[in-house]
Design a protein around this motif. Sequence first.
Motif, PDB file in Angstrom:
ATOM      1  N   GLU A  17      34.975  44.950  34.868  1.00 12.71           N
ATOM      2  CA  GLU A  17      34.478  45.886  35.566  1.00 12.71           C
ATOM      3  C   GLU A  17      35.071  47.239  35.073  1.00 12.71           C
ATOM      4  O   GLU A  17      35.607  48.113  36.003  1.00 12.71           O
ATOM      5  CB  GLU A  17      34.297  45.707  36.857  1.00 12.71           C
ATOM      6  CG  GLU A  17      33.419  44.381  37.191  1.00 12.71           C
ATOM      7  CD  GLU A  17      33.612  44.172  38.645  1.00 12.71           C
ATOM      8  OE1 GLU A  17      34.006  44.906  39.381  1.00 12.71           O
ATOM      9  OE2 GLU A  17      32.630  43.032  39.156  1.00 12.71           O
ATOM     10  N   ARG A  29      33.688  41.575  32.009  1.00 10.66           N
ATOM     11  CA  ARG A  29      34.013  40.656  32.945  1.00 10.66           C
ATOM     12  C   ARG A  29      34.969  41.463  34.104  1.00 10.66           C
ATOM     13  O   ARG A  29      35.031  40.755  35.099  1.00 10.66           O
ATOM     14  CB  ARG A  29      34.819  39.672  32.284  1.00 10.66           C
ATOM     15  CG  ARG A  29      33.827  38.582  31.573  1.00 10.66           C
ATOM     16  CD  ARG A  29      34.683  37.555  30.891  1.00 10.66           C
ATOM     17  NE  ARG A  29      33.949  36.359  30.389  1.00 10.66           N
ATOM     18  CZ  ARG A  29      33.647  35.287  30.687  1.00 10.66           C
ATOM     19  NH1 ARG A  29      34.507  34.741  31.819  1.00 10.66           N
ATOM     20  NH2 ARG A  29      33.176  34.356  30.257  1.00 10.66           N
ATOM     21  N   ALA A  71      37.101  36.673  39.112  1.00  5.97           N
ATOM     22  CA  ALA A  71      36.710  36.577  40.326  1.00  5.97           C
ATOM     23  C   ALA A  71      37.575  37.350  41.355  1.00  5.97           C
ATOM     24  O   ALA A  71      36.867  37.874  42.222  1.00  5.97           O
ATOM     25  CB  ALA A  71      36.725  35.164  40.593  1.00  5.97           C
ATOM     26  N   ARG A  73      36.706  40.950  41.121  1.00  3.06           N
ATOM     27  CA  ARG A  73      35.243  41.214  41.761  1.00  3.06           C
ATOM     28  C   ARG A  73      35.505  41.058  43.228  1.00  3.06           C
ATOM     29  O   ARG A  73      34.520  41.852  44.176  1.00  3.06           O
ATOM     30  CB  ARG A  73      34.014  40.035  41.309  1.00  3.06           C
ATOM     31  CG  ARG A  73      33.597  39.994  40.078  1.00  3.06           C
ATOM     32  CD  ARG A  73      32.490  39.272  39.915  1.00  3.06           C
ATOM     33  NE  ARG A  73      32.735  37.567  40.264  1.00  3.06           N
ATOM     34  CZ  ARG A  73      33.186  37.186  39.262  1.00  3.06           C
ATOM     35  NH1 ARG A  73      33.337  37.403  37.798  1.00  3.06           N
ATOM     36  NH2 ARG A  73      33.364  35.849  39.214  1.00  3.06           N
ATOM     37  N   GLU A  74      36.620  40.626  43.683  1.00  3.66           N
ATOM     38  CA  GLU A  74      36.975  40.895  45.045  1.00  3.66           C
ATOM     39  C   GLU A  74      37.603  41.949  45.541  1.00  3.66           C
ATOM     40  O   GLU A  74      37.997  42.051  46.826  1.00  3.66           O
ATOM     41  CB  GLU A  74      37.813  39.743  45.377  1.00  3.66           C
ATOM     42  CG  GLU A  74      37.123  38.217  45.611  1.00  3.66           C
ATOM     43  CD  GLU A  74      35.839  37.925  46.613  1.00  3.66           C
ATOM     44  OE1 GLU A  74      36.013  38.800  47.515  1.00  3.66           O
ATOM     45  OE2 GLU A  74      34.919  37.373  46.323  1.00  3.66           O
TER      46      GLU A  74
END
Length: 214
Positions: free
Chosen positions: A108, A106, A145, A148-149
């Motif tokens: 990375e 989740r 999230a 991921r940004e």
Amino acid sequence: MADKREYRTEELAREAGITVRTLRFYRERGLLPPPRREGRIAWYDDHHLARLRTIAALLERGHTLNGIAELAEAFDHGRDVADLLGVDAPTEEEPVRLTPEELAARFEGQVTTENLAAALDLGYLAADGDDIVHISRRLLDVSAALVREGIPLAEILAAGARVREHADALAELFTELVLRHATEEDLPRLRPLARSVVEAEVSLALDRRLRKLS
């Protein structure tokens, strides 16, 4: 999913950056769950390695071996998730159970020992046997999230600690307001109203900030 890697005692100590003597000491203190036995050979796996790295990170942050041993004993004996996370009152948040591999996927590759220790300190995470329990699905999803940004997990956790301070102050303000005019039994019923006020004020504050930046 790839087969779980296993280590002999010397291999595990080397991977964890400790001596075999220290590894055996941790085992005797109950800081590690028992290895798999094959005759006289003890086999450890990646969960043992993750536990050793977490121990190292917690020691660096000032935790004592006695304190870590108490946590490990509670985790390995399958205490209730609420007990593990220190939640002793009703909550609207949904805990999430993950394997270490699922948690790493989740975020990375950002589940370092330092970040894991910070999340444990905040109470976001607890270990339950081979699994990891996150205190809130919403916080887990939002944090993933943001990673991921492109926002580093370490900065997200640091921001979470600051948000926690303000959230505690808001919760205290709401509790004092209700108790001046109602009873403690009314708090759960009125809780959604407090959450709506906070969400609306944060939304308006973001609007003001975005207008200043535009």
